[in-house]
Write a protein that holds these residues in place. Sequence first.
Motif, mmCIF file in Angstrom:
data_model
loop_
_atom_site.group_PDB
_atom_site.id
_atom_site.type_symbol
_atom_site.label_atom_id
_atom_site.label_comp_id
_atom_site.label_asym_id
_atom_site.label_seq_id
_atom_site.Cartn_x
_atom_site.Cartn_y
_atom_site.Cartn_z
ATOM 1 N N GLU A 149 -81.240 -38.477 6.045
ATOM 2 C CA GLU A 149 -80.168 -38.433 5.045
ATOM 3 C C GLU A 149 -78.996 -37.588 5.548
ATOM 4 N N TYR A 154 -79.464 -43.079 7.883
ATOM 5 C CA TYR A 154 -80.164 -43.943 6.931
ATOM 6 C C TYR A 154 -79.399 -45.257 6.720
ATOM 7 N N SER A 193 -78.904 -43.707 -6.159
ATOM 8 C CA SER A 193 -79.344 -43.404 -4.790
ATOM 9 C C SER A 193 -80.294 -44.501 -4.321
ATOM 10 N N GLY A 226 -76.779 -41.504 0.021
ATOM 11 C CA GLY A 226 -77.930 -40.791 0.562
ATOM 12 C C GLY A 226 -79.217 -41.419 0.064
ATOM 13 N N ILE A 227 -80.323 -40.922 0.595
ATOM 14 C CA ILE A 227 -81.616 -41.469 0.180
ATOM 15 C C ILE A 227 -81.950 -40.955 -1.226
ATOM 16 N N PRO A 229 -79.781 -37.928 -2.443
ATOM 17 C CA PRO A 229 -78.994 -36.761 -2.064
ATOM 18 C C PRO A 229 -78.920 -35.686 -3.140
#
Length: 453
Positions: A149, A154, A193, A226-227, A229
Amino acid sequence: MAIAEAKVDMEALNKAIDEVFYSQLDSTLLYYFQACVNCKACEAACPFTPTSLHYSPVNKAEVARQLYRYRFTVWGRTVGRVIGGSKKYLSLEEAETMVDYAWHCVNCGSCAFVCPMAIDSGAMIDLLKQVAFKAGMGPKVYRDIAELEASGKYLEIDFFKNSWNSLISKIKDAIGKEVPLDKKGSEVLFYASIYEALAYPDVLVKVAKILDMLNKDWTFMSKPLGIRPPIGLVIGDKDGAVKVMQRVYSYFTDISPKYVMLTAGGFEYPALRYTMHETLKVEPKYEVVHVTELLAKWYENKEFEIEPLDEIITWHDPCQLGKRGGVFEAPRILMKALSKKFKELPSHGVNSFCCSGGGGGCGLPSMVNNMAKALGIAISDDDKKFLDKTSEPLIKAGKIKVGEINKIKAKEVLTGCPVCIESINFQIDYYHANSKVNHIVDILADRIKVSKK
Ligand code: SF4
Ligand code: SF4
Protein backbone atom coordinates in the motif's frame (compact mmCIF):
# COMPACT_ATOMS: atom_id res chain seq x y z
CA MET A 1 3.12 -16.29 20.11
CA ALA A 2 6.44 -16.82 18.42
CA ILE A 3 7.87 -13.73 16.80
CA ALA A 4 7.50 -13.99 13.04
CA GLU A 5 11.20 -13.73 12.24
CA ALA A 6 13.41 -16.50 13.57
CA LYS A 7 16.17 -14.06 14.53
CA VAL A 8 15.48 -10.90 16.45
CA ASP A 9 18.02 -8.17 15.98
CA MET A 10 18.42 -7.01 19.59
CA GLU A 11 20.30 -3.91 18.48
CA ALA A 12 17.39 -2.91 16.21
CA LEU A 13 14.98 -3.62 19.07
CA ASN A 14 16.88 -1.41 21.51
CA LYS A 15 17.12 1.36 18.91
CA ALA A 16 13.37 1.13 18.27
CA ILE A 17 12.66 1.34 22.01
CA ASP A 18 14.88 4.44 22.33
CA GLU A 19 13.39 6.19 19.33
CA VAL A 20 9.69 5.43 19.73
CA PHE A 21 9.45 6.49 23.35
CA TYR A 22 11.60 9.59 23.12
CA SER A 23 9.94 10.92 20.00
CA GLN A 24 6.31 10.55 21.08
CA LEU A 25 5.91 11.52 24.70
CA ASP A 26 3.42 14.36 25.01
CA SER A 27 1.31 15.63 27.90
CA THR A 28 -1.59 13.25 27.10
CA LEU A 29 0.62 10.15 27.06
CA LEU A 30 2.44 11.40 30.14
CA TYR A 31 -0.91 11.46 31.93
CA TYR A 32 -1.79 7.95 30.70
CA PHE A 33 1.55 6.63 31.91
CA GLN A 34 1.28 8.18 35.36
CA ALA A 35 -2.36 8.29 36.41
CA CYS A 36 -3.28 4.59 36.70
CA VAL A 37 -4.60 3.63 40.16
CA ASN A 38 -4.50 -0.09 39.29
CA CYS A 39 -8.23 -0.56 39.96
CA LYS A 40 -8.55 -3.06 37.05
CA ALA A 41 -11.91 -1.64 35.94
CA CYS A 42 -10.60 -1.83 32.37
CA GLU A 43 -10.33 -5.64 32.48
CA ALA A 44 -13.99 -6.39 31.82
CA ALA A 45 -14.25 -3.96 28.92
CA CYS A 46 -11.52 -5.48 26.77
CA PRO A 47 -12.59 -8.04 24.14
CA PHE A 48 -9.30 -9.87 24.69
CA THR A 49 -9.68 -10.41 28.44
CA PRO A 50 -12.07 -13.38 27.98
CA THR A 51 -9.15 -15.09 26.21
CA SER A 52 -6.74 -14.50 29.09
CA LEU A 53 -6.37 -12.09 32.01
CA HIS A 54 -2.84 -11.43 30.71
CA TYR A 55 -4.54 -9.42 27.98
CA SER A 56 -6.24 -7.00 30.34
CA PRO A 57 -5.52 -3.43 29.17
CA VAL A 58 -3.58 -2.45 32.28
CA ASN A 59 -1.39 -5.55 32.06
CA LYS A 60 -0.59 -5.07 28.37
CA ALA A 61 0.17 -1.38 28.88
CA GLU A 62 2.50 -2.26 31.76
CA VAL A 63 5.25 -3.20 29.27
CA ALA A 64 5.10 0.34 27.89
CA ARG A 65 4.97 1.75 31.43
CA GLN A 66 8.09 -0.20 32.44
CA LEU A 67 10.04 1.30 29.54
CA TYR A 68 8.64 4.74 30.26
CA ARG A 69 9.55 4.61 33.98
CA TYR A 70 13.19 3.77 33.36
CA ARG A 71 13.56 6.60 30.90
CA PHE A 72 11.52 9.33 32.52
CA THR A 73 11.39 8.80 36.30
CA VAL A 74 14.06 8.81 38.97
CA TRP A 75 12.28 5.95 40.75
CA GLY A 76 12.37 3.94 37.54
CA ARG A 77 16.14 4.31 37.17
CA THR A 78 16.82 3.45 40.82
CA VAL A 79 14.56 1.31 43.01
CA GLY A 80 12.14 0.52 40.19
CA ARG A 81 14.93 -1.15 38.24
CA VAL A 82 15.85 -3.35 41.22
CA ILE A 83 12.31 -4.53 41.93
CA GLY A 84 11.40 -5.07 38.26
CA GLY A 85 9.10 -2.06 37.93
CA SER A 86 11.13 -0.57 35.12
CA LYS A 87 13.32 -1.68 32.23
CA LYS A 88 15.76 0.12 29.98
CA TYR A 89 15.45 -2.55 27.29
CA LEU A 90 13.69 -5.90 26.95
CA SER A 91 15.01 -9.43 26.96
CA LEU A 92 14.11 -11.66 24.02
CA GLU A 93 11.36 -13.30 26.06
CA GLU A 94 9.97 -9.93 27.15
CA ALA A 95 10.08 -8.75 23.54
CA GLU A 96 8.02 -11.81 22.52
CA THR A 97 5.49 -10.94 25.20
CA MET A 98 5.44 -7.34 23.99
CA VAL A 99 4.58 -8.41 20.44
CA ASP A 100 1.93 -10.81 21.71
CA TYR A 101 0.33 -8.08 23.84
CA ALA A 102 0.53 -5.48 21.06
CA TRP A 103 -1.34 -7.78 18.68
CA HIS A 104 -3.99 -8.51 21.28
CA CYS A 105 -5.27 -4.95 21.19
CA VAL A 106 -7.36 -3.51 18.37
CA ASN A 107 -7.29 -0.01 19.83
CA CYS A 108 -11.07 -0.11 20.27
CA GLY A 109 -11.02 2.46 23.05
CA SER A 110 -13.36 0.50 25.35
CA CYS A 111 -10.89 0.56 28.23
CA ALA A 112 -10.71 4.36 28.20
CA PHE A 113 -14.48 4.69 28.60
CA VAL A 114 -14.64 2.57 31.76
CA CYS A 115 -11.41 3.77 33.36
CA PRO A 116 -12.11 6.12 36.30
CA MET A 117 -9.01 8.06 35.24
CA ALA A 118 -9.97 8.05 31.51
CA ILE A 119 -6.71 6.33 30.61
CA ASP A 120 -6.48 5.16 27.01
CA SER A 121 -4.43 1.97 27.37
CA GLY A 122 -4.80 1.41 23.62
CA ALA A 123 -2.62 4.50 22.99
CA MET A 124 0.17 3.04 25.14
CA ILE A 125 -0.13 -0.38 23.54
CA ASP A 126 0.08 1.31 20.14
CA LEU A 127 3.58 2.49 21.13
CA LEU A 128 4.52 -1.17 21.64
CA LYS A 129 3.24 -1.98 18.18
CA GLN A 130 5.38 0.80 16.75
CA VAL A 131 8.43 -0.56 18.61
CA ALA A 132 7.71 -4.03 17.22
CA PHE A 133 7.34 -2.72 13.68
CA LYS A 134 10.55 -0.67 13.80
CA ALA A 135 12.45 -3.66 15.13
CA GLY A 136 11.19 -5.85 12.28
CA MET A 137 9.02 -8.01 14.53
CA GLY A 138 5.36 -8.89 14.21
CA PRO A 139 3.51 -10.73 11.46
CA LYS A 140 5.29 -10.48 8.12
CA VAL A 141 2.12 -10.96 6.09
CA TYR A 142 0.72 -7.69 7.49
CA ARG A 143 3.99 -5.89 6.81
CA ASP A 144 4.04 -7.13 3.22
CA ILE A 145 0.47 -5.91 2.62
CA ALA A 146 1.21 -2.53 4.26
CA GLU A 147 4.36 -2.16 2.17
CA LEU A 148 2.36 -2.78 -1.01
CA GLU A 149 0.00 0.00 0.00
CA ALA A 150 2.69 2.50 1.01
CA SER A 151 4.75 1.93 -2.15
CA GLY A 152 1.73 2.34 -4.44
CA LYS A 153 2.58 -0.98 -6.11
CA TYR A 154 -0.86 -2.35 -5.26
CA LEU A 155 -2.05 -0.53 -8.39
CA GLU A 156 -0.02 -2.90 -10.55
CA ILE A 157 -1.63 -6.03 -9.15
CA ASP A 158 -4.15 -7.66 -11.47
CA PHE A 159 -6.24 -9.09 -8.62
CA PHE A 160 -6.82 -5.59 -7.21
CA LYS A 161 -7.20 -3.92 -10.62
CA ASN A 162 -9.79 -6.49 -11.70
CA SER A 163 -11.78 -6.21 -8.45
CA TRP A 164 -11.89 -2.43 -8.74
CA ASN A 165 -12.83 -2.40 -12.42
CA SER A 166 -15.48 -5.03 -11.83
CA LEU A 167 -16.94 -2.86 -9.04
CA ILE A 168 -17.10 0.15 -11.37
CA SER A 169 -18.86 -1.87 -14.05
CA LYS A 170 -21.35 -3.28 -11.49
CA ILE A 171 -22.13 0.29 -10.43
CA LYS A 172 -22.55 1.28 -14.07
CA ASP A 173 -25.04 -1.57 -14.63
CA ALA A 174 -26.95 -0.67 -11.47
CA ILE A 175 -27.39 3.02 -12.29
CA GLY A 176 -27.74 2.44 -16.02
CA LYS A 177 -25.18 5.08 -17.03
CA GLU A 178 -21.48 5.89 -16.86
CA VAL A 179 -20.11 6.21 -13.35
CA PRO A 180 -18.97 9.76 -12.58
CA LEU A 181 -15.24 9.31 -11.94
CA ASP A 182 -12.77 11.76 -10.34
CA LYS A 183 -15.18 14.65 -10.93
CA LYS A 184 -13.81 17.79 -9.31
CA GLY A 185 -16.05 19.94 -7.14
CA SER A 186 -18.77 17.27 -6.65
CA GLU A 187 -20.90 17.53 -3.54
CA VAL A 188 -20.09 13.96 -2.47
CA LEU A 189 -16.89 12.07 -3.04
CA PHE A 190 -17.99 8.47 -2.54
CA TYR A 191 -14.87 6.96 -1.02
CA ALA A 192 -14.08 3.24 -0.79
CA SER A 193 -10.99 1.10 -0.39
CA ILE A 194 -9.98 -2.15 -2.07
CA TYR A 195 -10.73 -3.94 1.20
CA GLU A 196 -14.37 -2.90 0.94
CA ALA A 197 -14.53 -3.70 -2.76
CA LEU A 198 -13.55 -7.23 -1.77
CA ALA A 199 -15.58 -7.45 1.46
CA TYR A 200 -18.93 -6.07 0.30
CA PRO A 201 -19.06 -4.92 -3.33
CA ASP A 202 -22.88 -5.17 -3.29
CA VAL A 203 -23.09 -2.63 -0.46
CA LEU A 204 -20.98 -0.19 -2.50
CA VAL A 205 -23.23 -0.71 -5.52
CA LYS A 206 -26.29 0.01 -3.36
CA VAL A 207 -24.72 3.21 -2.03
CA ALA A 208 -24.16 4.38 -5.61
CA LYS A 209 -27.78 3.54 -6.43
CA ILE A 210 -29.00 5.63 -3.50
CA LEU A 211 -26.85 8.60 -4.57
CA ASP A 212 -28.20 8.29 -8.09
CA MET A 213 -31.79 7.88 -6.95
CA LEU A 214 -31.53 10.99 -4.76
CA ASN A 215 -30.07 12.87 -7.71
CA LYS A 216 -26.94 13.84 -5.83
CA ASP A 217 -23.91 15.40 -7.44
CA TRP A 218 -21.38 12.66 -6.65
CA THR A 219 -18.20 11.10 -7.88
CA PHE A 220 -16.27 7.86 -7.37
CA MET A 221 -12.57 7.08 -7.64
CA SER A 222 -11.24 5.70 -10.93
CA LYS A 223 -8.43 4.08 -8.91
CA PRO A 224 -8.35 3.08 -5.25
CA LEU A 225 -6.19 5.20 -2.93
CA GLY A 226 -4.99 2.17 -1.02
CA ILE A 227 -5.76 -1.35 0.10
CA ARG A 228 -7.25 -0.12 3.34
CA PRO A 229 -5.51 3.19 3.77
CA PRO A 230 -3.64 3.85 5.94
CA ILE A 231 -2.81 0.26 7.01
CA GLY A 232 0.44 1.55 8.51
CA LEU A 233 -1.52 3.07 11.40
CA VAL A 234 -2.77 -0.29 12.62
CA ILE A 235 0.48 -2.19 12.22
CA GLY A 236 2.70 0.40 13.89
CA ASP A 237 4.25 1.77 10.68
CA LYS A 238 3.93 5.51 11.18
CA ASP A 239 6.23 6.49 8.30
CA GLY A 240 4.32 4.27 5.85
CA ALA A 241 1.03 5.68 7.13
CA VAL A 242 2.21 9.26 6.54
CA LYS A 243 3.12 8.44 2.92
CA VAL A 244 -0.32 6.98 2.33
CA MET A 245 -2.11 9.84 4.08
CA GLN A 246 -0.28 12.34 1.87
CA ARG A 247 -1.61 10.50 -1.20
CA VAL A 248 -5.15 10.39 0.17
CA TYR A 249 -5.15 14.02 1.29
CA SER A 250 -3.81 15.20 -2.04
CA TYR A 251 -6.61 13.37 -3.91
CA PHE A 252 -9.33 14.68 -1.56
CA THR A 253 -7.99 18.22 -1.95
CA ASP A 254 -7.77 17.89 -5.72
CA ILE A 255 -11.38 16.70 -6.01
CA SER A 256 -12.44 19.25 -3.39
CA PRO A 257 -15.90 17.85 -2.55
CA LYS A 258 -18.19 19.13 0.17
CA TYR A 259 -18.31 15.68 1.75
CA VAL A 260 -15.98 12.70 1.61
CA MET A 261 -18.38 9.86 2.38
CA LEU A 262 -17.13 6.57 3.80
CA THR A 263 -19.15 3.36 4.07
CA ALA A 264 -16.53 1.84 6.36
CA GLY A 265 -16.78 2.68 10.04
CA GLY A 266 -13.57 0.85 10.91
CA PHE A 267 -10.26 2.52 11.71
CA GLU A 268 -10.40 4.45 8.41
CA TYR A 269 -13.10 6.69 9.85
CA PRO A 270 -11.11 8.31 12.69
CA ALA A 271 -7.92 7.99 10.62
CA LEU A 272 -9.23 9.93 7.62
CA ARG A 273 -11.42 12.26 9.61
CA TYR A 274 -9.01 13.22 12.39
CA THR A 275 -5.56 11.56 12.39
CA MET A 276 -4.71 12.38 8.78
CA HIS A 277 -5.27 16.12 9.19
CA GLU A 278 -3.63 16.27 12.62
CA THR A 279 -0.56 14.38 11.36
CA LEU A 280 -0.18 16.39 8.16
CA LYS A 281 -1.01 19.60 10.04
CA VAL A 282 -3.60 20.66 7.48
CA GLU A 283 -7.11 22.06 7.70
CA PRO A 284 -9.42 20.26 5.28
CA LYS A 285 -11.93 22.22 3.22
CA TYR A 286 -14.16 19.13 3.03
CA GLU A 287 -15.97 17.13 5.70
CA VAL A 288 -15.33 13.41 6.19
CA VAL A 289 -18.57 11.60 7.07
CA HIS A 290 -19.88 8.07 7.40
CA VAL A 291 -22.67 7.12 5.01
CA THR A 292 -25.11 6.93 7.96
CA GLU A 293 -24.41 10.57 8.81
CA LEU A 294 -25.34 11.80 5.33
CA LEU A 295 -28.34 9.48 4.99
CA ALA A 296 -29.70 10.52 8.40
CA LYS A 297 -29.28 14.18 7.43
CA TRP A 298 -31.08 13.68 4.10
CA TYR A 299 -33.80 11.61 5.77
CA GLU A 300 -34.40 14.35 8.32
CA ASN A 301 -34.54 16.84 5.44
CA LYS A 302 -37.36 14.65 4.09
CA GLU A 303 -35.50 13.83 0.87
CA PHE A 304 -36.73 10.25 1.20
CA GLU A 305 -38.94 8.00 3.27
CA ILE A 306 -38.14 4.60 4.69
CA GLU A 307 -40.53 1.70 4.35
CA PRO A 308 -40.22 -0.03 7.73
CA LEU A 309 -39.58 -3.71 8.43
CA ASP A 310 -41.69 -5.65 10.89
CA GLU A 311 -38.92 -7.36 12.83
CA ILE A 312 -36.58 -6.89 15.74
CA ILE A 313 -33.42 -5.25 14.52
CA THR A 314 -30.44 -3.96 16.41
CA TRP A 315 -27.38 -1.80 15.81
CA HIS A 316 -23.84 -2.87 16.64
CA ASP A 317 -21.71 0.23 17.28
CA PRO A 318 -18.37 -0.20 15.46
CA CYS A 319 -15.77 0.94 18.01
CA GLN A 320 -13.90 3.17 15.58
CA LEU A 321 -17.07 4.82 14.32
CA GLY A 322 -18.61 5.23 17.79
CA LYS A 323 -16.08 5.38 20.60
CA ARG A 324 -13.22 6.67 18.44
CA GLY A 325 -15.34 8.62 15.95
CA GLY A 326 -18.28 9.94 17.99
CA VAL A 327 -21.01 8.71 15.58
CA PHE A 328 -23.88 7.29 17.64
CA GLU A 329 -26.95 9.33 16.77
CA ALA A 330 -27.09 9.14 12.95
CA PRO A 331 -27.37 5.34 12.64
CA ARG A 332 -30.07 5.33 15.32
CA ILE A 333 -32.18 7.84 13.39
CA LEU A 334 -32.11 5.41 10.47
CA MET A 335 -32.59 2.30 12.63
CA LYS A 336 -35.68 3.74 14.33
CA ALA A 337 -37.14 4.57 10.92
CA LEU A 338 -36.29 1.08 9.66
CA SER A 339 -38.28 -0.73 12.37
CA LYS A 340 -40.54 0.14 15.27
CA LYS A 341 -39.07 -2.97 16.83
CA PHE A 342 -35.57 -1.51 16.92
CA LYS A 343 -33.90 -2.60 20.16
CA GLU A 344 -30.56 -1.66 21.64
CA LEU A 345 -28.08 -4.39 22.50
CA PRO A 346 -27.52 -4.70 26.27
CA SER A 347 -24.15 -2.99 25.76
CA HIS A 348 -24.31 -0.15 23.27
CA GLY A 349 -23.11 3.37 22.60
CA VAL A 350 -19.91 4.21 24.46
CA ASN A 351 -20.30 0.99 26.45
CA SER A 352 -20.68 -1.25 23.40
CA PHE A 353 -18.68 -4.47 23.77
CA CYS A 354 -16.19 -4.71 20.89
CA CYS A 355 -16.59 -7.73 18.58
CA SER A 356 -12.77 -8.14 18.78
CA GLY A 357 -12.79 -7.27 15.08
CA GLY A 358 -9.65 -7.80 13.19
CA GLY A 359 -8.10 -9.97 15.87
CA GLY A 360 -5.09 -7.76 15.32
CA GLY A 361 -6.27 -4.54 13.85
CA CYS A 362 -6.43 -4.66 10.09
CA GLY A 363 -8.33 -7.73 9.05
CA LEU A 364 -9.69 -11.09 10.06
CA PRO A 365 -7.62 -14.25 9.64
CA SER A 366 -9.83 -15.46 6.78
CA MET A 367 -9.56 -12.14 4.96
CA VAL A 368 -5.79 -11.88 5.41
CA ASN A 369 -5.33 -15.49 4.33
CA ASN A 370 -7.42 -14.99 1.19
CA MET A 371 -5.71 -11.73 0.31
CA ALA A 372 -2.22 -13.21 0.81
CA LYS A 373 -3.17 -16.17 -1.39
CA ALA A 374 -4.51 -13.91 -4.15
CA LEU A 375 -1.38 -11.73 -3.99
CA GLY A 376 1.00 -14.64 -3.97
CA ILE A 377 2.39 -13.65 -0.57
CA ALA A 378 3.74 -16.75 1.16
CA ILE A 379 2.43 -17.26 4.68
CA SER A 380 5.22 -18.52 6.91
CA ASP A 381 4.61 -21.07 9.67
CA ASP A 382 4.97 -18.35 12.29
CA ASP A 383 2.44 -16.17 10.51
CA LYS A 384 0.10 -19.13 10.20
CA LYS A 385 0.33 -19.69 13.94
CA PHE A 386 -0.31 -16.01 14.48
CA LEU A 387 -3.39 -16.00 12.23
CA ASP A 388 -4.76 -19.17 13.83
CA LYS A 389 -4.36 -17.58 17.24
CA THR A 390 -6.37 -14.53 16.22
CA SER A 391 -9.45 -16.79 16.08
CA GLU A 392 -9.35 -17.29 19.86
CA PRO A 393 -10.60 -13.82 20.83
CA LEU A 394 -13.21 -13.99 18.06
CA ILE A 395 -14.62 -17.10 19.69
CA LYS A 396 -14.35 -15.93 23.30
CA ALA A 397 -15.60 -12.38 22.75
CA GLY A 398 -18.18 -13.80 20.36
CA LYS A 399 -19.85 -15.69 23.18
CA ILE A 400 -20.62 -12.37 24.88
CA LYS A 401 -21.67 -10.66 21.64
CA VAL A 402 -23.89 -13.52 20.47
CA GLY A 403 -25.38 -13.79 24.00
CA GLU A 404 -26.40 -10.13 23.76
CA ILE A 405 -27.94 -10.59 20.30
CA ASN A 406 -29.90 -13.64 21.51
CA LYS A 407 -31.06 -11.83 24.65
CA ILE A 408 -32.97 -9.23 22.66
CA LYS A 409 -33.98 -11.83 20.02
CA ALA A 410 -32.70 -9.65 17.18
CA LYS A 411 -33.26 -11.10 13.74
CA GLU A 412 -31.05 -8.61 11.97
CA VAL A 413 -27.92 -7.02 13.36
CA LEU A 414 -27.02 -3.98 11.32
CA THR A 415 -23.74 -2.14 11.51
CA GLY A 416 -21.42 0.02 9.43
CA CYS A 417 -17.96 -1.59 9.32
CA PRO A 418 -16.68 -4.44 7.11
CA VAL A 419 -14.64 -6.01 9.90
CA CYS A 420 -17.55 -5.99 12.39
CA ILE A 421 -19.72 -7.68 9.76
CA GLU A 422 -17.22 -10.44 9.12
CA SER A 423 -16.32 -10.95 12.74
CA ILE A 424 -19.89 -11.08 14.12
CA ASN A 425 -21.00 -13.32 11.26
CA PHE A 426 -18.15 -15.68 12.18
CA GLN A 427 -19.35 -15.61 15.80
CA ILE A 428 -23.00 -16.19 14.84
CA ASP A 429 -21.98 -19.17 12.69
CA TYR A 430 -19.72 -20.54 15.40
CA TYR A 431 -22.47 -20.45 18.05
CA HIS A 432 -25.25 -21.42 15.58
CA ALA A 433 -27.26 -18.34 16.48
CA ASN A 434 -30.44 -17.47 14.64
CA SER A 435 -29.53 -14.03 13.35
CA LYS A 436 -27.54 -12.35 10.60
CA VAL A 437 -25.34 -9.30 10.25
CA ASN A 438 -25.43 -6.82 7.40
CA HIS A 439 -24.22 -3.37 6.55
CA ILE A 440 -27.12 -1.01 7.26
CA VAL A 441 -27.12 0.09 3.59
CA ASP A 442 -27.74 -3.49 2.49
CA ILE A 443 -31.21 -3.40 4.07
CA LEU A 444 -31.88 0.31 3.89
CA ALA A 445 -31.23 0.73 0.16
CA ASP A 446 -34.20 -1.48 -0.73
CA ARG A 447 -36.53 0.36 1.64
CA ILE A 448 -35.79 3.93 0.62
CA LYS A 449 -38.62 5.66 -1.21
CA VAL A 450 -37.96 9.06 -2.70
CA SER A 451 -40.41 11.59 -1.24
CA LYS A 452 -42.71 13.55 -3.50
CA LYS A 453 -42.19 17.20 -2.62
S1 SF4 B 1 -8.12 -0.47 23.30
FE1 SF4 B 1 -9.65 -2.14 23.26
S2 SF4 B 1 -8.51 -3.96 22.68
FE2 SF4 B 1 -7.00 -2.41 23.32
S3 SF4 B 1 -6.66 -2.80 25.47
FE3 SF4 B 1 -8.26 -1.26 25.37
S4 SF4 B 1 -10.17 -2.45 25.44
FE4 SF4 B 1 -8.52 -3.89 24.93
S1 SF4 C 1 -9.24 1.18 34.70
FE1 SF4 C 1 -7.71 2.81 34.42
S2 SF4 C 1 -6.93 3.21 36.47
FE2 SF4 C 1 -7.98 1.24 36.57
S3 SF4 C 1 -6.36 -0.30 36.13
FE3 SF4 C 1 -7.29 0.19 34.16
S4 SF4 C 1 -5.99 1.85 33.36
FE4 SF4 C 1 -5.54 1.72 35.53
